[in-house]
Scaffold this motif. Structure first.
Motif, mmCIF file in Angstrom:
data_model
loop_
_atom_site.group_PDB
_atom_site.id
_atom_site.type_symbol
_atom_site.label_atom_id
_atom_site.label_comp_id
_atom_site.label_asym_id
_atom_site.label_seq_id
_atom_site.Cartn_x
_atom_site.Cartn_y
_atom_site.Cartn_z
ATOM 1 N N ARG A 1 16.502 -40.310 13.291
ATOM 2 C CA ARG A 1 15.636 -39.153 13.102
ATOM 3 C C ARG A 1 15.655 -38.196 14.288
ATOM 4 N N GLU A 2 16.418 -38.532 15.319
ATOM 5 C CA GLU A 2 16.556 -37.615 16.449
ATOM 6 C C GLU A 2 17.933 -37.781 17.060
ATOM 7 N N LYS A 3 18.378 -36.756 17.758
ATOM 8 C CA LYS A 3 19.681 -36.814 18.412
ATOM 9 C C LYS A 3 19.635 -35.963 19.669
ATOM 10 N N PHE A 4 20.618 -36.177 20.553
ATOM 11 C CA PHE A 4 20.766 -35.346 21.753
ATOM 12 C C PHE A 4 22.243 -35.242 22.063
ATOM 13 N N SER A 5 22.608 -34.283 22.896
ATOM 14 C CA SER A 5 24.008 -34.042 23.220
ATOM 15 C C SER A 5 24.279 -34.317 24.697
ATOM 16 N N LEU A 6 25.493 -34.751 24.986
ATOM 17 C CA LEU A 6 25.975 -34.940 26.351
ATOM 18 C C LEU A 6 27.342 -34.277 26.466
ATOM 19 N N LYS A 7 27.608 -33.625 27.579
ATOM 20 C CA LYS A 7 28.937 -33.076 27.822
ATOM 21 C C LYS A 7 29.787 -34.109 28.543
#
Length: 201
Positions: free
Chosen positions: A191-197
């Protein structure tokens, strides 16, 4: 704690599946040479290559009416095709219904009240309304160590994405909340996500 699997873990339940989590669920639809259809979830499932796109799933038990394996692998041996349907949270009960050790002649689409539609590139049905479906042609079945353990690999020949899951040109998993498998009888939902470079990007 440390244990050697060959010696046993001494716990109330095997912790292996709870350690390797979360696992995506491949809801595998197949059609036998006689035209009968099967639908079953597998949590030993993943994508394994980009070009050409390829996926795999593993079947780890057998049924008396299928010899050394289960319906999905038996059907794929006969026809050389299968479809992977993505499981959304809203379909959790229907997916669970199809996981039973039903007789060979059972049509799980009908059993669980799931609408089906024909695939485009292979002679097989897919789950109508699934967030995404991957039509696959068998590349190889690998017998793994142990009894009734088989890994099935397929090349993806067609990809369906539900229109409402495409947002600004991206396949948005939060629009349908994928179901994932944990250990024991447990599942989880994204139900949630985040991004990493990545370094250097």
């Amino acid at each position: 704690m440390f244990y050697r699997p060959a010696d046993g873990h001494g716990l109330p339940h095997n912790p292996f599946n709870a350690i390797v989590t979360p696992r995506p669920i491949g809801w595998i639809s197949t059609r036998g040479a006689d035209g009968s259809e099967n639908l079953a979830p597998y949590s030993f499932f993943n994508a394994v290559a980009y070009v050409p796109p390829q996926v795999m799933f593993a079947s780890t038990s057998a049924k008396e009416d299928r010899g050394d394996t289960k319906d999905s692998v038996a059907n794929i041996r006969e026809t050389g095709v299968f479809c992977v349907n993505v499981v959304e949270y809203a379909m959790r009960d229907a997916m669970n219904r199809t996981s039973g050790p039903w007789p060979k002649e059972t049509d799980e689409f009908a059993l669980a009240g799931i609408d089906r539609v024909d695939c485009e590139t292979i002679p097989c049905s897919r789950v109508a309304g699934a967030p995404a479906s991957l039509e696959c042609r068998l590349t190889q079945i690998v017998r793994l160590e142990g009894e009734a353990n088989f890994a099935v690999f397929g090349e993806v020949t067609g990809i369906h994405m539900r229109d409402d899951c495409l947002k600004d040109g991206e396949f948005d998993v939060l629009s349908f909340n994928p179901l994932t498998r944990m250990g024991y009888r447990d599942y989880a939902v994204i139900r949630e996500k985040f991004s990493l470079k990545r370094p250097g990007e």
